[in-house]
Design an enzyme around this catalytic site. Structure first.
Site, PDB file in Angstrom:
ATOM      1  N   GLU A 114       0.812  -1.216   0.000  1.00 14.50           N
ATOM      2  CA  GLU A 114       0.000   0.000   0.000  1.00 14.50           C
ATOM      3  C   GLU A 114       0.847   1.268   0.000  1.00 14.50           C
ATOM      4  O   GLU A 114       1.935   1.302   0.574  1.00 14.50           O
ATOM      5  CB  GLU A 114      -0.913  -0.002   1.237  1.00 14.50           C
ATOM      6  CG  GLU A 114      -2.010  -1.046   1.109  1.00 14.50           C
ATOM      7  CD  GLU A 114      -2.759  -1.314   2.409  1.00 14.50           C
ATOM      8  OE1 GLU A 114      -3.937  -1.663   2.329  1.00 14.50           O
ATOM      9  OE2 GLU A 114      -2.172  -1.180   3.485  1.00 14.50           O
ATOM     10  N   CYS A 127       3.090   8.766   1.188  1.00 20.20           N
ATOM     11  CA  CYS A 127       3.665   7.856   2.184  1.00 20.20           C
ATOM     12  C   CYS A 127       3.893   6.518   1.495  1.00 20.20           C
ATOM     13  O   CYS A 127       2.951   5.902   1.005  1.00 20.20           O
ATOM     14  CB  CYS A 127       2.681   7.721   3.344  1.00 20.20           C
ATOM     15  SG  CYS A 127       3.203   6.528   4.582  1.00 20.20           S
ATOM     16  N   CYS A 134       6.578  -6.689   8.126  1.00 18.00           N
ATOM     17  CA  CYS A 134       7.699  -6.129   8.892  1.00 18.00           C
ATOM     18  C   CYS A 134       8.226  -7.224   9.803  1.00 18.00           C
ATOM     19  O   CYS A 134       7.447  -8.007  10.340  1.00 18.00           O
ATOM     20  CB  CYS A 134       7.211  -4.935   9.719  1.00 18.00           C
ATOM     21  SG  CYS A 134       8.543  -3.995  10.477  1.00 18.00           S
ATOM     22  N   CYS A 138       6.184  -4.190  16.779  1.00 17.91           N
ATOM     23  CA  CYS A 138       5.686  -3.156  17.685  1.00 17.91           C
ATOM     24  C   CYS A 138       4.187  -3.438  17.922  1.00 17.91           C
ATOM     25  O   CYS A 138       3.417  -3.474  16.947  1.00 17.91           O
ATOM     26  CB  CYS A 138       5.892  -1.782  17.066  1.00 17.91           C
ATOM     27  SG  CYS A 138       7.596  -1.523  16.493  1.00 17.91           S
ATOM     28  N   CYS A 141       1.190  -1.465  16.306  1.00 20.20           N
ATOM     29  CA  CYS A 141       1.212  -1.225  14.849  1.00 20.20           C
ATOM     30  C   CYS A 141       0.583  -2.397  14.107  1.00 20.20           C
ATOM     31  O   CYS A 141       0.944  -3.547  14.327  1.00 20.20           O
ATOM     32  CB  CYS A 141       2.660  -1.029  14.392  1.00 20.20           C
ATOM     33  SG  CYS A 141       2.850  -0.961  12.602  1.00 20.20           S
ATOM     34  N   CYS A 364      -1.620   6.346   9.959  1.00 21.06           N
ATOM     35  CA  CYS A 364      -0.366   5.746  10.425  1.00 21.06           C
ATOM     36  C   CYS A 364      -0.622   4.447  11.155  1.00 21.06           C
ATOM     37  O   CYS A 364      -1.435   4.389  12.069  1.00 21.06           O
ATOM     38  CB  CYS A 364       0.327   6.648  11.438  1.00 21.06           C
ATOM     39  SG  CYS A 364       0.762   8.224  10.817  1.00 21.06           S
TER      40      CYS A 364
HETATM   41  N1  SAH Z   1       8.926   1.006  10.386  1.00 25.13           N
HETATM   42  C1  SAH Z   1       9.202   2.376  10.370  1.00 25.13           C
HETATM   43  C2  SAH Z   1       8.353   3.088   9.352  1.00 25.13           C
HETATM   44  C3  SAH Z   1       6.865   3.093   9.652  1.00 25.13           C
HETATM   45  S1  SAH Z   1       6.451   4.722   9.991  1.00 25.13           S
HETATM   46  C4  SAH Z   1       9.019   2.970  11.736  1.00 25.13           C
HETATM   47  O1  SAH Z   1       8.494   2.284  12.589  1.00 25.13           O
HETATM   48  O2  SAH Z   1       9.454   4.085  11.947  1.00 25.13           O
HETATM   49  C5  SAH Z   1       4.913   4.649  10.668  1.00 25.13           C
HETATM   50  C6  SAH Z   1       4.835   5.491  11.929  1.00 25.13           C
HETATM   51  O3  SAH Z   1       3.532   5.292  12.482  1.00 25.13           O
HETATM   52  C7  SAH Z   1       5.827   5.018  12.983  1.00 25.13           C
HETATM   53  O4  SAH Z   1       6.245   6.073  13.787  1.00 25.13           O
HETATM   54  C8  SAH Z   1       4.975   4.079  13.771  1.00 25.13           C
HETATM   55  O5  SAH Z   1       5.509   3.845  15.037  1.00 25.13           O
HETATM   56  C9  SAH Z   1       3.660   4.796  13.796  1.00 25.13           C
HETATM   57  N2  SAH Z   1       2.526   3.911  14.076  1.00 25.13           N
HETATM   58  C10 SAH Z   1       2.463   2.576  13.919  1.00 25.13           C
HETATM   59  N3  SAH Z   1       1.241   2.122  14.304  1.00 25.13           N
HETATM   60  C11 SAH Z   1       0.536   3.189  14.704  1.00 25.13           C
HETATM   61  C12 SAH Z   1      -0.793   3.362  15.172  1.00 25.13           C
HETATM   62  N4  SAH Z   1      -1.618   2.341  15.286  1.00 25.13           N
HETATM   63  N5  SAH Z   1      -1.214   4.605  15.474  1.00 25.13           N
HETATM   64  C13 SAH Z   1      -0.376   5.657  15.294  1.00 25.13           C
HETATM   65  N6  SAH Z   1       0.873   5.567  14.849  1.00 25.13           N
HETATM   66  C14 SAH Z   1       1.344   4.339  14.562  1.00 25.13           C
HETATM   67 FE1  SF4 Z   2       7.471  -2.312  11.749  1.00 27.44          FE
HETATM   68 FE2  SF4 Z   2       5.243  -1.056  12.501  1.00 27.44          FE
HETATM   69 FE3  SF4 Z   2       7.283  -1.249  14.219  1.00 27.44          FE
HETATM   70 FE4  SF4 Z   2       7.473   0.364  12.065  1.00 27.44          FE
HETATM   71  S1  SF4 Z   2       6.053   0.595  13.775  1.00 27.44           S
HETATM   72  S2  SF4 Z   2       9.021  -1.095  12.827  1.00 27.44           S
HETATM   73  S3  SF4 Z   2       6.283  -0.831  10.541  1.00 27.44           S
HETATM   74  S4  SF4 Z   2       6.100  -2.970  13.389  1.00 27.44           S
END
Ligand code: SAH
Ligand code: SF4
Length: 387
Positions: A114, A127, A134, A138, A141, A364
């Site tokens: 996406e 974006c 991944c 986390c 996420c 996000c």
């Molecule tokens: N993997 C990289 C790039 C993804 S960026 C990273 O983690 O930085 C996407 C951003 O959205 C990251 O800062 C991530 O932590 C945040 N994110 C992930 N899940 C989210 C959620 N459910 N609500 C808000 N932000 C979230």
């Molecule tokens: Fe991977 Fe989501 Fe963590 Fe970014 S925030 S490193 S996409 S699991």
């Protein structure tokens, strides 16, 4: 020791008539030179030919060689015989009530990925994703609940920009604010610094002055904290850096951003301090997801500003975006504002990121649903592609 291979089991690969021609999208200028030399282009024409084709592909968005009218007919025919210019297929395009567009793209092997376009008053941000799924997990996420399927190639990464420009009718416009896609964020699916080489090659194409021509300062790479690769983002891409920080003690960050168990907060902040060209005009963005009762107290805000003291930075507060089955809640608005005030009073800009495209699960951390469907057939895809 492995068993000897009996001759009748050995199949010699045969070049089939239907074999796919190499795609020119994603090749560096040098790789294009080699490819054109291999089809007999005279050495002294190589540079010019590469410039011409590059301009057609990345300034005009051409996908057919016969539209490249400043090339000789013979050269066009030879290109068409050996190569192709293809983009991933758009499976669906959803447009949110707020104008956000989410593209679901199908790439080689049947995998799906996406990309999200977010229009704003004074800019437009695309974006883009760097991996399908991944390896990191986390827990807040959505992408993190999806196992890694594979890294995207440089062509697949840069194609997300090409597809959005096709869709927005943006070919041929001069660089800058007036463009609909004025900024790129590597904040889609995946961890870009676990695919650094391909991300770099794709961004070098996006930054090339005779192509898409995006300034390095309009590209932001977000990492969860792959410390050994952070400097490379600065030296080899030169882009802006965003860190998914999300917690102010190692105990909490170990849980929220599990890569912290490998590279802790102190190590991560040292890498930030060492980031090339760090200055007040090129600040690091610290992303901080606001999770109710988990990381959103006044004490957290105060610890945060103490930790980053001396680093030119801004703090981007991201209200948590829920997804089906997510184990967290979004902090209350007053809590987010109180947190922002403390950070702001300490001298850091602390914008609160407005959730965009929530109605189409484009905000996000919400990108996943399409890929889960894909994962169910991963075994089948592996059988089909031998990957
Ligand atoms: N993997 C990289 C790039 C993804 S960026 C990273 O983690 O930085 C996407 C951003 O959205 C990251 O800062 C991530 O932590 C945040 N994110 C992930 N899940 C989210 C959620 N459910 N609500 C808000 N932000 C979230
Ligand atoms: Fe991977 Fe989501 Fe963590 Fe970014 S925030 S490193 S996409 S699991």
């Amino acid at each position: 020791m492995s068993a000897p291979i009996t001759p009748d089991l050995v199949t010699v690969p045969r070049k089939l008539e239907t074999e796919v021609k190499p795609n020119l999208i994603g090749l560096s200028r040098n790789a294009l030179k080699t490819a054109f030399a291999d089809i007999g282009t005279p050495e002294k024409q190589l540079k010019m030919r590469v410039n011409q084709v590059w301009g057609w592909m990345y300034q005009k968005g051409a996908t057919q060689f016969d539209t490249m009218t400043n090339l000789s007919k013979d050269f066009r025919a030879s290109l068409a015989e050996h190569f192709q210019i293809i983009r991933p297929e758009i499976v669906t395009r959803q447009i949110s009530d707020d104008g956000t567009r989410k593209y679901l793209l199908r790439i080689a092997g049947g995998h799906e990925v996406e990309a999200v376009y977010i229009p704003e008053a004074n800019r437009g941000t695309l974006c883009i994703s760097s991996q399908i799924g991944c390896t990191l997990t986390c827990p807040f996420c959505h992408t993190g609940t999806q196992k890694l399927v594979r890294n995207l190639s440089a062509g697949e990464i840069v194609s997300q920009i090409l597809i959005a420009r096709d869709d927005l009718g943006e070919w041929g416009k001069p660089a800058g604010d007036k463009r609909l896609i004025s900024n790129i964020v590597l904040m889609g699916m995946g961890e870009p610094l676990y695919n650094t080489d391909n991300v770099r090659d794709a961004m070098l194409i996006a930054m090339d002055n005779e192509g898409i021509s995006l300034s390095r300062r309009r590209i932001t790479l977000s990492t969860s904290g792959v410390v050994p690769e952070i400097i490379r983002a600065g030296t080899e891409i030169g882009c802006m850096l965003a860190i998914s920080f999300h917690a102010t003690t190692d105990a909490v960050r170990d849980k929220l951003v599990p890569i912290n168990r490998k590279h802790n907060i102190a190590e991560l902040l040292q890498a930030c301090r060492d980031y090339p060209r760090l200055s007040n005009s090129e600040r690091i963005t610290f992303e901080y997801v606001m999770l109710k009762g988990v990381n959103d107290s006044d004490a957290d805000a105060r610890r945060l500003v103490k930790l980053i003291a001396g680093i030119p930075a801004k703090i981007n507060l991201i209200p948590f975006n829920p997804w089906p089955g997510s184990p967290y809640e979004r902090s209350d608005w007053e809590r987010i504002e109180a947190f922002a005030d403390i950070v702001n009073d300490a001298g850091y800009a602390s914008p609160i990121r407005t959730p965009r495209g929530e109605d189409i699960m484009a905000a996000c951390g919400q990108l996943k649903s399409a890929t889960e469907r894909q994962r169910k057939s991963a075994k089948k895809i592996a059988q089909e592609t031998g990957m």
